[in-house]
Design an enzyme around this catalytic site. Structure first.
Site, PDB file in Angstrom:
ATOM      1  N   ALA A  65     -86.346  23.092 -40.556  1.00 51.32           N
ATOM      2  CA  ALA A  65     -87.364  23.884 -40.014  1.00 51.32           C
ATOM      3  C   ALA A  65     -87.300  23.932 -38.573  1.00 51.32           C
ATOM      4  CB  ALA A  65     -88.710  23.392 -40.405  1.00 51.32           C
ATOM      5  N   GLY A 109     -85.503  21.280 -44.007  1.00 54.48           N
ATOM      6  CA  GLY A 109     -85.723  22.752 -44.798  1.00 54.48           C
ATOM      7  C   GLY A 109     -84.191  23.321 -44.797  1.00 54.48           C
ATOM      8  N   GLU A 112     -83.228  21.886 -48.219  1.00 54.78           N
ATOM      9  CA  GLU A 112     -83.773  22.697 -49.116  1.00 54.78           C
ATOM     10  C   GLU A 112     -83.504  23.840 -49.507  1.00 54.78           C
ATOM     11  OE1 GLU A 112     -87.511  21.347 -46.636  1.00 54.78           O
ATOM     12  OE2 GLU A 112     -88.512  20.564 -48.810  1.00 54.78           O
ATOM     13  N   GLU A 132     -87.611  14.546 -42.409  1.00 55.03           N
ATOM     14  CA  GLU A 132     -89.015  14.999 -42.095  1.00 55.03           C
ATOM     15  C   GLU A 132     -89.863  13.679 -41.678  1.00 55.03           C
ATOM     16  OE1 GLU A 132     -87.514  16.424 -44.613  1.00 55.03           O
ATOM     17  OE2 GLU A 132     -87.869  18.253 -44.946  1.00 55.03           O
TER      18      GLU A 132
HETATM   19  N1  CO8 Z   1     -85.611  22.698 -34.853  1.00 52.28           N
HETATM   20  C1  CO8 Z   1     -85.578  23.159 -33.675  1.00 52.28           C
HETATM   21  N2  CO8 Z   1     -84.608  23.133 -32.610  1.00 52.28           N
HETATM   22  C2  CO8 Z   1     -83.582  22.126 -33.135  1.00 52.28           C
HETATM   23  C3  CO8 Z   1     -83.474  21.728 -34.225  1.00 52.28           C
HETATM   24  C4  CO8 Z   1     -84.864  21.899 -35.167  1.00 52.28           C
HETATM   25  N3  CO8 Z   1     -84.996  21.478 -36.489  1.00 52.28           N
HETATM   26  N4  CO8 Z   1     -82.469  20.841 -34.705  1.00 52.28           N
HETATM   27  C5  CO8 Z   1     -81.900  21.027 -33.511  1.00 52.28           C
HETATM   28  N5  CO8 Z   1     -82.549  21.796 -32.629  1.00 52.28           N
HETATM   29  C6  CO8 Z   1     -81.939  22.153 -31.396  1.00 52.28           C
HETATM   30  C7  CO8 Z   1     -82.208  21.130 -30.304  1.00 52.28           C
HETATM   31  O1  CO8 Z   1     -83.327  20.827 -29.923  1.00 52.28           O
HETATM   32  C8  CO8 Z   1     -81.006  21.381 -29.237  1.00 52.28           C
HETATM   33  O2  CO8 Z   1     -81.696  22.388 -28.430  1.00 52.28           O
HETATM   34  P1  CO8 Z   1     -81.400  22.344 -26.796  1.00 52.28           P
HETATM   35  O3  CO8 Z   1     -80.214  22.402 -26.520  1.00 52.28           O
HETATM   36  O4  CO8 Z   1     -82.508  23.540 -26.585  1.00 52.28           O
HETATM   37  O5  CO8 Z   1     -82.205  21.123 -26.506  1.00 52.28           O
HETATM   38  C9  CO8 Z   1     -79.966  21.994 -30.123  1.00 52.28           C
HETATM   39  O6  CO8 Z   1     -80.594  22.244 -31.222  1.00 52.28           O
HETATM   40  C10 CO8 Z   1     -78.802  21.305 -30.643  1.00 52.28           C
HETATM   41  O7  CO8 Z   1     -79.194  20.026 -30.914  1.00 52.28           O
HETATM   42  P2  CO8 Z   1     -79.138  18.503 -30.520  1.00 52.28           P
HETATM   43  O8  CO8 Z   1     -78.762  18.454 -29.143  1.00 52.28           O
HETATM   44  O9  CO8 Z   1     -79.976  17.606 -31.178  1.00 52.28           O
HETATM   45  O10 CO8 Z   1     -77.574  18.533 -31.243  1.00 52.28           O
HETATM   46  P3  CO8 Z   1     -76.938  16.948 -31.750  1.00 52.28           P
HETATM   47  O11 CO8 Z   1     -75.784  17.168 -32.273  1.00 52.28           O
HETATM   48  O12 CO8 Z   1     -77.340  15.757 -30.565  1.00 52.28           O
HETATM   49  O13 CO8 Z   1     -77.946  16.312 -32.850  1.00 52.28           O
HETATM   50  C11 CO8 Z   1     -79.032  16.720 -34.985  1.00 52.28           C
HETATM   51  C12 CO8 Z   1     -77.825  17.074 -34.138  1.00 52.28           C
HETATM   52  C13 CO8 Z   1     -78.776  15.410 -35.609  1.00 52.28           C
HETATM   53  C14 CO8 Z   1     -79.026  17.648 -36.252  1.00 52.28           C
HETATM   54  C15 CO8 Z   1     -80.282  16.905 -34.465  1.00 52.28           C
HETATM   55  O14 CO8 Z   1     -80.248  18.172 -33.578  1.00 52.28           O
HETATM   56  C16 CO8 Z   1     -81.561  16.662 -35.178  1.00 52.28           C
HETATM   57  O15 CO8 Z   1     -82.065  15.788 -35.581  1.00 52.28           O
HETATM   58  N6  CO8 Z   1     -82.314  17.705 -35.393  1.00 52.28           N
HETATM   59  C17 CO8 Z   1     -83.772  17.633 -36.159  1.00 52.28           C
HETATM   60  C18 CO8 Z   1     -83.182  17.556 -37.768  1.00 52.28           C
HETATM   61  C19 CO8 Z   1     -84.699  17.499 -38.299  1.00 52.28           C
HETATM   62  O16 CO8 Z   1     -85.407  16.604 -38.119  1.00 52.28           O
HETATM   63  N7  CO8 Z   1     -84.943  18.364 -39.129  1.00 52.28           N
HETATM   64  C20 CO8 Z   1     -85.980  18.317 -40.158  1.00 52.28           C
HETATM   65  C21 CO8 Z   1     -87.177  19.492 -39.567  1.00 52.28           C
HETATM   66  S1  CO8 Z   1     -88.607  19.444 -40.251  1.00 52.28           S
HETATM   67  C22 CO8 Z   1     -88.293  20.300 -41.856  1.00 52.28           C
HETATM   68  O17 CO8 Z   1     -87.474  20.900 -42.076  1.00 52.28           O
HETATM   69  C23 CO8 Z   1     -89.567  20.479 -42.557  1.00 52.28           C
HETATM   70  C24 CO8 Z   1     -89.214  21.828 -43.629  1.00 52.28           C
HETATM   71  C25 CO8 Z   1     -90.354  22.007 -44.629  1.00 52.28           C
HETATM   72  C26 CO8 Z   1     -91.385  22.902 -43.714  1.00 52.28           C
HETATM   73  C27 CO8 Z   1     -92.338  23.175 -44.789  1.00 52.28           C
HETATM   74  C28 CO8 Z   1     -93.800  23.740 -44.216  1.00 52.28           C
HETATM   75  C29 CO8 Z   1     -94.894  23.958 -44.996  1.00 52.28           C
END
Ligand code: CO8
Length: 258
Positions: A65, A109, A112, A132
């Site tokens: 998400a 997500g 999922e 998460e």
């Molecule tokens: N949301 C927003 N932006 C994101 C996300 C995300 N989930 N993942 C990556 N990005 C963005 C980064 O912020 C970055 O943007 P910017 O260049 O502007 O800073 C760009 O994508 C590239 O990401 P990274 O620089 O972090 O890339 P890396 O190769 O270093 O790392 C990873 C890749 C490991 C995937 C890392 O980006 C990461 O950990 N991302 C988050 C993963 C995460 O925590 N996902 C779970 C999110 S919560 C969720 O999904 C809940 C779902 C259920 C919701 C239901 C509600 C009722």
């Protein structure tokens, strides 16, 4: 309809929906979820489309998400907005087979969403996870339920509690994905699987999907009854007559979805 966060292509009876927010690793925001729901409903209703592929980029199927969009939301906004729940329901309503072709990150997500599809074909670079917990929340669109049913309690608990990622090999071993292929072959493999499905009677593929899904919704006895009824009802179709006649006459069946 023109979309901004996804690309929809229909080719030879197969619709491919590509998540397309490369700057955010295809993070699922409300716009993307709305567009995906609408596109899935459109291709599901199309007479031409017989199978659907959902995919992302080489680096990310979807990294979860959109944390930027979610971070400041209140309980009331999440509860009343419920855009994840709405999208999840819309995906659940799709009756044609949906294949997830996953390369790179399928997290939160994103994992999922892949699990909402009917089966997952993964590239050898795929990484699945429910991280998460690192954000102070838990999965919210099926992760705790579907992952547990697909890989069992122990591995699901491990994934949800530690937030670690599972690589493609482990995901295949655990039964989360149906096949793993080298990254370069992912879309060819997904298209070949979709083309195989598209050859069949759509009445039979939709019945098969409905029957397998019952296995996750009900008791064995109820599921067996549902399967039996669907199986018997297919004998009311011309495609059953054609499929069996073609076998006996040693020729390829010409299904007409009747
Ligand atoms: N949301 C927003 N932006 C994101 C996300 C995300 N989930 N993942 C990556 N990005 C963005 C980064 O912020 C970055 O943007 P910017 O260049 O502007 O800073 C760009 O994508 C590239 O990401 P990274 O620089 O972090 O890339 P890396 O190769 O270093 O790392 C990873 C890749 C490991 C995937 C890392 O980006 C990461 O950990 N991302 C988050 C993963 C995460 O925590 N996902 C779970 C999110 S919560 C969720 O999904 C809940 C779902 C259920 C919701 C239901 C509600 C009722």
């Amino acid at each position: 309809m023109a979309y901004e966060t996804i690309i929809v292509e229909v080719d030879d009876e197969v619709a491919t929906i590509t998540l397309n927010r490369p700057d955010a690793l295809n993070a699922l925001n409300s716009q993307l979820l709305g567009e995906l729901s609408q596109a899935l409903a459109e291709v599901d209703a199309s007479d031409k489309v017989r199978c659907i592929i959902v995919t992302g980029s080489a680096k990310a199927f979807a990294a979860g998400a959109d944390i930027k969009e979610m971070s400041e939301k209140s309980f009331v906004e999440m509860f009343l907005g419920d855009y994840f729940g709405t999208a999840s329901d819309a995906i659940g309503r799709v009756r044609k087979p949906v294949i997830a072709a996953v390369s790179g990150y399928a997290l939160g997500g994103g994992c999922e969403l892949a699990m909402m599809c009917d089966f997952i074909i993964a590239s050898d670079t795929a990484k699945f996870g429910q991280p998460e917990i690192n954000l102070g929340v838990i999965a919210g669109i099926g992760g705790t339920q579907r992952l547990t049913r697909y890989v069992g309690k122990s591995k699901s608990m491990d994934m949800h509690l530690t937030g670690r990622f599972m690589d493609a090999e482990e995901a295949e071993r655990a039964g989360l994905v149906s096949r793993v292929v080298p990254a370069k072959q992912l879309m060819d493999e997904a298209h070949q699987a979709a083309a195989k499905i598209a050859e069949k009677s759509v009445l039979a593929t939709m019945a098969a999907k409905q029957a397998v899904n019952r296995a996750y919704e009900t008791t064995l006895t109820e599921g067996l009854m549902a399967e039996r009824s669907l199986f018997q009802s297919l004998f009311a179709t011309e495609d059953q007559k054609e499929g069996m006649a073609a076998f006996l006459e040693k020729r390829t069946a010409q299904f007409r979805d009747r």
